[in-house]
Design an enzyme around this catalytic site. Structure first.
Site, mmCIF file in Angstrom:
data_model
loop_
_atom_site.group_PDB
_atom_site.id
_atom_site.type_symbol
_atom_site.label_atom_id
_atom_site.label_comp_id
_atom_site.label_asym_id
_atom_site.label_seq_id
_atom_site.Cartn_x
_atom_site.Cartn_y
_atom_site.Cartn_z
ATOM 1 N N HIS A 21 0.844 -1.207 0.000
ATOM 2 C CA HIS A 21 0.000 0.000 0.000
ATOM 3 C C HIS A 21 0.877 1.254 0.000
ATOM 4 O O HIS A 21 0.638 2.202 -0.751
ATOM 5 C CB HIS A 21 -0.866 0.065 1.264
ATOM 6 N N LYS B 97 -15.434 -8.069 4.384
ATOM 7 C CA LYS B 97 -14.244 -8.560 5.088
ATOM 8 C C LYS B 97 -14.435 -8.486 6.599
ATOM 9 O O LYS B 97 -15.046 -7.534 7.088
ATOM 10 C CB LYS B 97 -13.016 -7.730 4.701
ATOM 11 N N ARG C 179 -1.650 -5.886 -8.263
ATOM 12 C CA ARG C 179 -0.574 -6.859 -8.069
ATOM 13 C C ARG C 179 -0.585 -7.939 -9.134
ATOM 14 O O ARG C 179 0.443 -8.549 -9.432
ATOM 15 C CB ARG C 179 -0.691 -7.522 -6.687
ATOM 16 N N SER D 132 -3.186 -7.438 2.994
ATOM 17 C CA SER D 132 -3.594 -7.258 4.397
ATOM 18 C C SER D 132 -4.148 -8.557 4.963
ATOM 19 O O SER D 132 -3.930 -8.866 6.128
ATOM 20 C CB SER D 132 -4.669 -6.173 4.502
HETATM 21 O O1 PNS Z 1 -8.847 -2.692 0.367
HETATM 22 P P1 PNS Z 1 -10.142 -3.196 -0.216
HETATM 23 O O2 PNS Z 1 -10.958 -3.932 0.846
HETATM 24 O O3 PNS Z 1 -9.937 -4.041 -1.438
HETATM 25 O O4 PNS Z 1 -10.982 -1.894 -0.649
HETATM 26 C C1 PNS Z 1 -12.236 -2.027 -1.250
HETATM 27 C C2 PNS Z 1 -12.968 -0.678 -1.316
HETATM 28 C C3 PNS Z 1 -13.162 -0.116 0.080
HETATM 29 C C4 PNS Z 1 -12.139 0.289 -2.131
HETATM 30 C C5 PNS Z 1 -14.331 -0.977 -1.996
HETATM 31 O O5 PNS Z 1 -15.038 -1.865 -1.189
HETATM 32 C C6 PNS Z 1 -15.148 0.284 -2.244
HETATM 33 O O6 PNS Z 1 -14.896 0.975 -3.208
HETATM 34 N N1 PNS Z 1 -16.117 0.587 -1.364
HETATM 35 C C7 PNS Z 1 -16.921 1.798 -1.471
HETATM 36 C C8 PNS Z 1 -18.402 1.500 -1.716
HETATM 37 C C9 PNS Z 1 -18.881 2.024 -3.055
HETATM 38 O O7 PNS Z 1 -18.781 3.199 -3.356
HETATM 39 N N2 PNS Z 1 -19.397 1.084 -3.900
HETATM 40 C C10 PNS Z 1 -20.002 1.406 -5.185
HETATM 41 C C11 PNS Z 1 -19.058 1.518 -6.352
HETATM 42 S S1 PNS Z 1 -17.922 0.228 -6.617
#
Ligand code: PNS
Length: 162
Positions: free
Chosen positions: A18, A42, A95, A132
């Protein structure tokens, strides 16, 4: 015009992968928001406030805090945060092809929702295997996570084992 971008994620906890993406993104934009978002898919290890704190410390320790804001968001869509702070770009670290497959539908939906584009950045391949969820697993089983996370995270999890 100020170019503002957002790096969203669970950051539970922030890893060296990150941090690598954050540093690259900070070099490309005038202002970078690192945004902790709750991912309901998660099981969380750390509360959001602790993730923010560890991100802030790790970014400070890496000497890259100049144009970076760390925040959290629980008020709805990620793109709503982008609109609120004037960001037109989301940054995601990639990745492998698995990440591309996971991120692509979200990138299209975010563009459709609010014309927010997603930029994929490649971290140093040295971090390609770091996630993570692996760090959470190794920490839970008493293994050494120091090679995968910033010092602030390793110190915190050693003091307060999960
Ligand atoms: O580190 P992660 O868990 O892969 O992150 C995922 C994250 C938080 C970026 C994703 O879950 C997200 O974009 N959540 C926001 C909710 C949202 O706006 N959803 C609608 C469009 S995708």
């Amino acid at each position: 015009m100020r170019r503002i971008a957002v790096v969203p994620g669970s950051f539970d906890p922030v890893t060296l992968g990150h941090l690598d993406v954050i540093e690259r993104a900070a070099g490309l934009f005038d202002e970078l928001h690192v945004l902790v978002v709750h991912n309901p898919g998660k099981t969380a290890l750390l509360p959001i406030s602790r993730r923010v704190e560890l991100l802030q410390k790790s970014i400070r320790d890496a000497g890259i805090a100049g144009n970076i804001v760390v925040a959290s968001w629980s008020m709805g869509l990620l793109v709503d945060y982008c609109l609120e702070v004037g960001a037109s770009v989301l940054i995601k670290g990639i990745r492998s092809q698995v990440d591309v497959a996971y991120e692509t539908p979200m990138a299209i939906v975010n563009r459709n929702l609010a014309a927010v584009e997603t930029v994929f950045l490649l971290p140093d391949p040295a971090h390609a295997h770091v996630s993570s969820s692996l760090v959470r697993q190794v920490a839970a089983l008493g293994g050494d996570i120091a090679p995968y996370v910033p010092e602030a995270v390793a110190e915190f999890l050693q003091k307060a084992p999960v």
